[in-house]
Enzyme design. Structure first.
Site, short mmCIF file in Angstrom:
data_model
loop_
_atom_site.label_atom_id
_atom_site.label_comp_id
_atom_site.label_asym_id
_atom_site.label_seq_id
_atom_site.Cartn_x
_atom_site.Cartn_y
_atom_site.Cartn_z
N ARG A 161 0.80 -1.22 0.00
CA ARG A 161 0.00 0.00 0.00
C ARG A 161 0.84 1.28 0.00
O ARG A 161 0.65 2.17 -0.82
CB ARG A 161 -0.94 0.04 1.22
CG ARG A 161 -2.20 -0.75 1.05
CD ARG A 161 -2.61 -1.38 2.36
NE ARG A 161 -1.66 -2.41 2.70
CZ ARG A 161 -1.74 -3.68 2.28
NH1 ARG A 161 -2.76 -4.07 1.58
NH2 ARG A 161 -0.81 -4.57 2.60
N HIS A 169 5.01 5.76 11.79
CA HIS A 169 4.51 5.64 10.42
C HIS A 169 3.54 6.81 10.22
O HIS A 169 2.32 6.63 10.14
CB HIS A 169 3.81 4.29 10.25
CG HIS A 169 3.57 3.89 8.82
ND1 HIS A 169 3.69 4.76 7.76
CD2 HIS A 169 3.20 2.69 8.29
CE1 HIS A 169 3.41 4.11 6.64
NE2 HIS A 169 3.12 2.86 6.93
C1 NCD Z 1 1.93 -1.28 8.14
C2 NCD Z 1 3.41 -1.04 8.34
O1 NCD Z 1 4.21 -1.22 7.43
O2 NCD Z 1 3.73 -0.64 9.44
N1 NCD Z 1 1.53 -1.41 6.81
C3 NCD Z 1 1.24 -0.30 6.06
O3 NCD Z 1 2.09 0.54 5.81
N2 NCD Z 1 -0.01 -0.15 5.63
C4 NCD Z 1 1.36 -2.33 9.01
C5 NCD Z 1 1.99 -3.70 9.06
O4 NCD Z 1 2.94 -4.01 8.35
O5 NCD Z 1 1.48 -4.50 9.85
#
Ligand code: NCD
Length: 362
Positions: free
Chosen positions: A101, A183
């Protein structure tokens, strides 16, 4: 003879020196800032700023501006508008960890904003000079030179990777996932989704479920919610060994958030407005040689239609994804399941962010 063992626990902001002197040993604790590199608040402006941590957001106007522009980007995408906001600009995307994503939506966002040169590198950990031992600081400065990038998007397993990259870089860095701690763009798209699904972001009870210890999305979103509305109630549901780290919990409490911790999902569902499910982060168990524990914990909170019956009719079910069994496919048709709409919002938020950071007039 003196042997010094240095334990560096960045998660707790503490450097611990254990000095062995013959049979006596002395333990010294030195309090450190959580990050080794400075992170500046946005101060109401995105232009030429790094986006490293949610703590950079300190004014409500910043979110209003970003969400307002994301709304416009949504309309623009729906109309299939061809934009040239970032004509002439070069954007590099360096990913040292897997991603579906975040990687594709940043790539699509850069292209949809009309960036002339987009350099997406998803396999940095396998194919860059990192394999030969090059430091992240040098790689960042290299990419800046070889591509003439105006902005670098970085995902990396080290907690302070983005902060460090920003310290060495002359162009803005956007953190697309740093280790176990941050994040920020995910948190922004999550909050934007809550606003879209419920029409408000205040006075809500948000329940976070799953791996609250290693998951970075929960840490960023809970901090952002605390900023967006001091009256948000949060419920942290996890097995005892995967509770939210103390520092993160204390941050929320300091910001006057009412936080409840429990291991029982069913009893809190009836009062939950937003259920934010997460996956148990297998990779960190692997890295720490604790796969037995992973096997014991996975599947503990799987959500199915029967569980959804216990939830409010207007609850929103979110997940940053990927899911590895936490939400059964049968739940996907439930109107409360927002995780596919949530990931589309990532495109709009990232389009808006790229423009706000790269273009002065907006
Ligand atoms: C998340 C991440 O990379 O922290 N994914 C994301 O970016 N949508 C969640 C995950 O990996 O569990």
């Amino acid at each position: 003879m003196v042997n010094a063992l240095i334990l560096y626990k960045k998660e707790f902001g503490v450097v611990c020196y254990i000095v062995f002197f013959e049979k006596v040993f002395i333990i010294t604790l030195v309090k450190m800032d959580r990050q080794d590199y400075p992170i500046m608040a946005l101060g109401g402006r995105f232009y030429k700023k790094n986006l490293i941590a949610i703590g950079q957001f300190t004014r409500k106007g910043e979110l209003k501006r970003l969400f307002g522009l994301a709304d416009k980007m949504k309309k623009s995408v729906e109309k299939r508008e061809v934009r040239d906001d970032l004509k002439g600009f070069c954007i590099a995307e360096l990913f040292y960890q897997p991603s579906t994503r975040t990687f594709t939506s940043f790539l699509a966002a850069a292209q949809r904003m009309g960036a002339s040169y987009v350099i997406p590198i998803p396999g940095m950990s396998a194919y860059s000079s990192a394999v030969k031992g090059e430091s992240l600081a040098d790689t960042i400065r290299t990419i800046e030179q070889t591509t003439a990038a105006d902005l670098i998007i970085l995902r990396h397993p080290e907690d302070n990777s983005s902060a460090m990259a920003a310290y060495f870089s002359r162009v803005p860095i956007i953190n697309a996932g740093a280790g176990k701690i941050e994040h920020p763009t995910q948190a922004l798209l999550d909050l934007y989704t809550i606003r879209q699904e419920l029409g408000r972001t205040n006075g809500l009870t948000v329940t976070f479920l799953g791996d609250l210890k290693y998951g970075r999305t929960v840490k960023s979103l809970s901090k952002l919610l605390a900023l967006a509305d001091g009256k948000t109630k949060m419920v942290m549901v996890s097995p005892p060994s995967l509770r939210l780290p103390k520092d993160d919990l204390n941050y929320l409490i300091k910001n006057k958030v009412k936080v409840k911790e429990t291991a029982d999902l069913k009893t809190v569902l009836a009062k939950t407005d937003v259920l934010y499910a997460t996956r148990i982060q297998k990779e960190w168990f692997e890295a720490e040689g604790r796969m037995d524990e992973y096997e014991r914990l996975k599947g503990k909170y799987d959500i199915n239609n029967k569980i959804m019956k216990l939830a409010k009719k207007k609850m929103v079910l979110m997940h940053p994804l990927p899911r590895v069994g936490e939400i059964a496919y049968e739940v996907d048709d439930d109107p409360r399941a927002a995780y596919f709409r949530q990931m589309r919002n990532g495109l709009y938020i990232r389009m808006a962010l790229l423009r706000l950071i790269l273009k002065k007039e907006n």
